[in-house]
Design a protein around this motif. Structure first.
Motif, PDB file in Angstrom:
ATOM      1  N   MET A   1      20.502  25.646  48.739  1.00  0.00           N
ATOM      2  CA  MET A   1      21.172  26.689  47.967  1.00  0.00           C
ATOM      3  C   MET A   1      22.692  26.563  48.065  1.00  0.00           C
ATOM      4  O   MET A   1      23.378  26.588  47.063  1.00  0.00           O
ATOM      5  CB  MET A   1      20.698  28.045  48.471  1.00  0.00           C
ATOM      6  N   ILE A   2      23.230  26.399  49.285  1.00  0.00           N
ATOM      7  CA  ILE A   2      24.683  26.314  49.446  1.00  0.00           C
ATOM      8  C   ILE A   2      25.234  25.044  48.801  1.00  0.00           C
ATOM      9  O   ILE A   2      26.329  25.056  48.241  1.00  0.00           O
ATOM     10  CB  ILE A   2      25.110  26.438  50.931  1.00  0.00           C
ATOM     11  N   VAL A   3      24.474  23.960  48.833  1.00  0.00           N
ATOM     12  CA  VAL A   3      24.939  22.709  48.235  1.00  0.00           C
ATOM     13  C   VAL A   3      25.148  22.891  46.733  1.00  0.00           C
ATOM     14  O   VAL A   3      26.178  22.485  46.186  1.00  0.00           O
ATOM     15  CB  VAL A   3      23.966  21.547  48.533  1.00  0.00           C
ATOM     16  N   GLN A   4      24.192  23.511  46.061  1.00  0.00           N
ATOM     17  CA  GLN A   4      24.314  23.751  44.621  1.00  0.00           C
ATOM     18  C   GLN A   4      25.507  24.654  44.324  1.00  0.00           C
ATOM     19  O   GLN A   4      26.253  24.427  43.369  1.00  0.00           O
ATOM     20  CB  GLN A   4      23.020  24.367  44.061  1.00  0.00           C
ATOM     21  N   THR A   5      25.724  25.655  45.151  1.00  0.00           N
ATOM     22  CA  THR A   5      26.872  26.553  44.980  1.00  0.00           C
ATOM     23  C   THR A   5      28.185  25.803  45.153  1.00  0.00           C
ATOM     24  O   THR A   5      29.128  25.992  44.384  1.00  0.00           O
ATOM     25  CB  THR A   5      26.777  27.726  45.974  1.00  0.00           C
ATOM     26  N   LEU A   6      28.263  24.930  46.148  1.00  0.00           N
ATOM     27  CA  LEU A   6      29.469  24.128  46.358  1.00  0.00           C
ATOM     28  C   LEU A   6      29.743  23.219  45.161  1.00  0.00           C
ATOM     29  O   LEU A   6      30.895  23.092  44.724  1.00  0.00           O
ATOM     30  CB  LEU A   6      29.346  23.282  47.633  1.00  0.00           C
ATOM     31  N   LEU A   7      28.712  22.597  44.627  1.00  0.00           N
ATOM     32  CA  LEU A   7      28.886  21.729  43.457  1.00  0.00           C
ATOM     33  C   LEU A   7      29.396  22.517  42.251  1.00  0.00           C
ATOM     34  O   LEU A   7      30.289  22.057  41.534  1.00  0.00           O
ATOM     35  CB  LEU A   7      27.571  21.032  43.111  1.00  0.00           C
ATOM     36  N   GLN A   8      28.837  23.697  42.038  1.00  0.00           N
ATOM     37  CA  GLN A   8      29.280  24.528  40.911  1.00  0.00           C
ATOM     38  C   GLN A   8      30.725  24.986  41.093  1.00  0.00           C
ATOM     39  O   GLN A   8      31.523  24.945  40.148  1.00  0.00           O
ATOM     40  CB  GLN A   8      28.347  25.733  40.746  1.00  0.00           C
ATOM     41  N   GLU A   9      31.069  25.416  42.297  1.00  0.00           N
ATOM     42  CA  GLU A   9      32.445  25.831  42.567  1.00  0.00           C
ATOM     43  C   GLU A   9      33.399  24.646  42.390  1.00  0.00           C
ATOM     44  O   GLU A   9      34.473  24.789  41.792  1.00  0.00           O
ATOM     45  CB  GLU A   9      32.574  26.401  43.979  1.00  0.00           C
ATOM     46  N   PHE A  10      33.006  23.495  42.900  1.00  0.00           N
ATOM     47  CA  PHE A  10      33.830  22.294  42.764  1.00  0.00           C
ATOM     48  C   PHE A  10      34.147  22.033  41.296  1.00  0.00           C
ATOM     49  O   PHE A  10      35.316  21.851  40.921  1.00  0.00           O
ATOM     50  CB  PHE A  10      33.095  21.093  43.376  1.00  0.00           C
ATOM     51  N   GLU A  11      33.139  22.002  40.451  1.00  0.00           N
ATOM     52  CA  GLU A  11      33.353  21.692  39.024  1.00  0.00           C
ATOM     53  C   GLU A  11      34.231  22.746  38.358  1.00  0.00           C
ATOM     54  O   GLU A  11      35.137  22.406  37.585  1.00  0.00           O
ATOM     55  CB  GLU A  11      32.024  21.555  38.299  1.00  0.00           C
ATOM     56  N   HIS A  12      33.997  24.006  38.666  1.00  0.00           N
ATOM     57  CA  HIS A  12      34.816  25.073  38.081  1.00  0.00           C
ATOM     58  C   HIS A  12      36.276  24.945  38.509  1.00  0.00           C
ATOM     59  O   HIS A  12      37.193  25.044  37.685  1.00  0.00           O
ATOM     60  CB  HIS A  12      34.248  26.440  38.491  1.00  0.00           C
ATOM     61  N   GLU A  13      36.492  24.700  39.784  1.00  0.00           N
ATOM     62  CA  GLU A  13      37.856  24.652  40.304  1.00  0.00           C
ATOM     63  C   GLU A  13      38.588  23.361  39.949  1.00  0.00           C
ATOM     64  O   GLU A  13      39.819  23.361  39.844  1.00  0.00           O
ATOM     65  CB  GLU A  13      37.851  24.888  41.812  1.00  0.00           C
ATOM     66  N   VAL A  14      37.863  22.276  39.736  1.00  0.00           N
ATOM     67  CA  VAL A  14      38.503  21.039  39.279  1.00  0.00           C
ATOM     68  C   VAL A  14      39.191  21.294  37.938  1.00  0.00           C
ATOM     69  O   VAL A  14      40.319  20.844  37.708  1.00  0.00           O
ATOM     70  CB  VAL A  14      37.488  19.877  39.182  1.00  0.00           C
ATOM     71  N   ALA A  15      38.524  22.021  37.054  1.00  0.00           N
ATOM     72  CA  ALA A  15      39.121  22.318  35.747  1.00  0.00           C
ATOM     73  C   ALA A  15      40.408  23.133  35.914  1.00  0.00           C
ATOM     74  O   ALA A  15      41.410  22.878  35.219  1.00  0.00           O
ATOM     75  CB  ALA A  15      38.120  23.067  34.868  1.00  0.00           C
ATOM     76  N   SER A  16      40.411  24.079  36.829  1.00  0.00           N
ATOM     77  CA  SER A  16      41.613  24.881  37.072  1.00  0.00           C
ATOM     78  C   SER A  16      42.728  24.040  37.687  1.00  0.00           C
ATOM     79  O   SER A  16      43.893  24.166  37.303  1.00  0.00           O
ATOM     80  CB  SER A  16      41.285  26.056  38.002  1.00  0.00           C
ATOM     81  N   THR A  17      42.374  23.184  38.625  1.00  0.00           N
ATOM     82  CA  THR A  17      43.382  22.317  39.240  1.00  0.00           C
ATOM     83  C   THR A  17      43.977  21.378  38.202  1.00  0.00           C
ATOM     84  O   THR A  17      45.192  21.153  38.171  1.00  0.00           O
ATOM     85  CB  THR A  17      42.771  21.514  40.407  1.00  0.00           C
ATOM     86  N   ARG A  18      43.131  20.833  37.331  1.00  0.00           N
ATOM     87  CA  ARG A  18      43.610  19.942  36.269  1.00  0.00           C
ATOM     88  C   ARG A  18      44.637  20.665  35.393  1.00  0.00           C
ATOM     89  O   ARG A  18      45.702  20.127  35.089  1.00  0.00           O
ATOM     90  CB  ARG A  18      42.437  19.455  35.428  1.00  0.00           C
ATOM     91  N   LYS A  19      44.314  21.888  34.971  1.00  0.00           N
ATOM     92  CA  LYS A  19      45.253  22.662  34.134  1.00  0.00           C
ATOM     93  C   LYS A  19      46.585  22.865  34.845  1.00  0.00           C
ATOM     94  O   LYS A  19      47.643  22.747  34.236  1.00  0.00           O
ATOM     95  CB  LYS A  19      44.665  24.039  33.782  1.00  0.00           C
ATOM     96  N   LEU A  20      46.521  23.159  36.125  1.00  0.00           N
ATOM     97  CA  LEU A  20      47.739  23.398  36.891  1.00  0.00           C
ATOM     98  C   LEU A  20      48.584  22.129  37.008  1.00  0.00           C
ATOM     99  O   LEU A  20      49.792  22.156  36.780  1.00  0.00           O
ATOM    100  CB  LEU A  20      47.400  23.952  38.277  1.00  0.00           C
ATOM    101  N   LEU A  21      47.947  21.014  37.331  1.00  0.00           N
ATOM    102  CA  LEU A  21      48.693  19.761  37.456  1.00  0.00           C
ATOM    103  C   LEU A  21      49.265  19.321  36.104  1.00  0.00           C
ATOM    104  O   LEU A  21      50.366  18.771  36.035  1.00  0.00           O
ATOM    105  CB  LEU A  21      47.815  18.668  38.060  1.00  0.00           C
ATOM    106  N   GLN A  22      48.536  19.577  35.034  1.00  0.00           N
ATOM    107  CA  GLN A  22      49.034  19.231  33.699  1.00  0.00           C
ATOM    108  C   GLN A  22      50.235  20.087  33.305  1.00  0.00           C
ATOM    109  O   GLN A  22      51.010  19.703  32.434  1.00  0.00           O
ATOM    110  CB  GLN A  22      47.922  19.374  32.656  1.00  0.00           C
ATOM    111  N   ALA A  23      50.413  21.220  33.952  1.00  0.00           N
ATOM    112  CA  ALA A  23      51.543  22.114  33.654  1.00  0.00           C
ATOM    113  C   ALA A  23      52.828  21.691  34.366  1.00  0.00           C
ATOM    114  O   ALA A  23      53.892  22.238  34.096  1.00  0.00           O
ATOM    115  CB  ALA A  23      51.186  23.547  34.043  1.00  0.00           C
ATOM    116  N   VAL A  24      52.751  20.718  35.279  1.00  0.00           N
ATOM    117  CA  VAL A  24      53.939  20.273  36.026  1.00  0.00           C
ATOM    118  C   VAL A  24      54.828  19.460  35.080  1.00  0.00           C
ATOM    119  O   VAL A  24      54.418  18.414  34.593  1.00  0.00           O
ATOM    120  CB  VAL A  24      53.539  19.437  37.256  1.00  0.00           C
TER     121      VAL A  24
END
Length: 172
Positions: A1-24
């Protein structure tokens, strides 16, 4: 259960990190808020580098930072940092897909040569703190850097204050 949650959080947050880095912006890449702070480019590169650490954290019981070499490129080149980020995300994603519930309980240690700097701690705890939370911490710093230099901050958890104000003004 926790592994699936970590994978989902990872994918969601990668998109946010990408947006932030693209704003530099290139124009502010050498900005630093204080003499002891990183430049905006160095901070962006550090954020991109943390994704590289997923592999050592998730696939090795003892991760020796001194033995691990990553070619990062010039921190003043945001395009190189974005490429580093994308490459490291792929490696991190692959490492995360090897994780099991059991492997999250295995003790993990970080060393720099013979010096232990973290651990031993359960790998799951290290994943949340050293990897996930570490990125979130530095993303918060990057938001301050962007705002301080008058740049736009992308909405990562809904619209930013500026985006909300723009929506209100267009609704009038």
């Amino acid at each position: 259960m926790i592994v699936q949650t970590l994978l989902q959080e990872f994918e969601h947050e990668v998109a946010s990190t990408r947006k932030l880095l693209q704003a530099v912006p290139e124009k502010d890449i050498n900005f630093k808020p204080s003499p002891v702070s990183w430049t905006m480019g160095q901070l962006a590169q550090h954020i991109a580098t943390i994704y590289y650490w997923y592999t050592g954290t998730l696939t090795q019981d003892v991760y020796d930072m001194a033995a691990d070499r990553l070619e990062r490129g010039d921190p003043a080149d945001i395009q190189a940092t974005l490429a580093l980020f994308e490459d490291n995300v792929e490696k991190a994603r692959a490492a995360l897909k090897t994780v099991t519930e059991e492997s999250l309980q295995v003790p993990w240690t970080m060393k720099v040569g013979e010096h232990t700097v973290l651990g031993p701690l359960p790998r799951g705890m290290v994943t949340r703190s050293f990897l996930f939370n570490h990125i979130y911490h530095h993303r918060g710093e990057m938001i301050v850097y962007l705002r301080t230099t008058g740049n736009s901050v992308p909405g990562m958890y809904g619209p930013t204050y500026e985006q909300e104000q723009a929506m209100k003004n267009t609704a009038k």
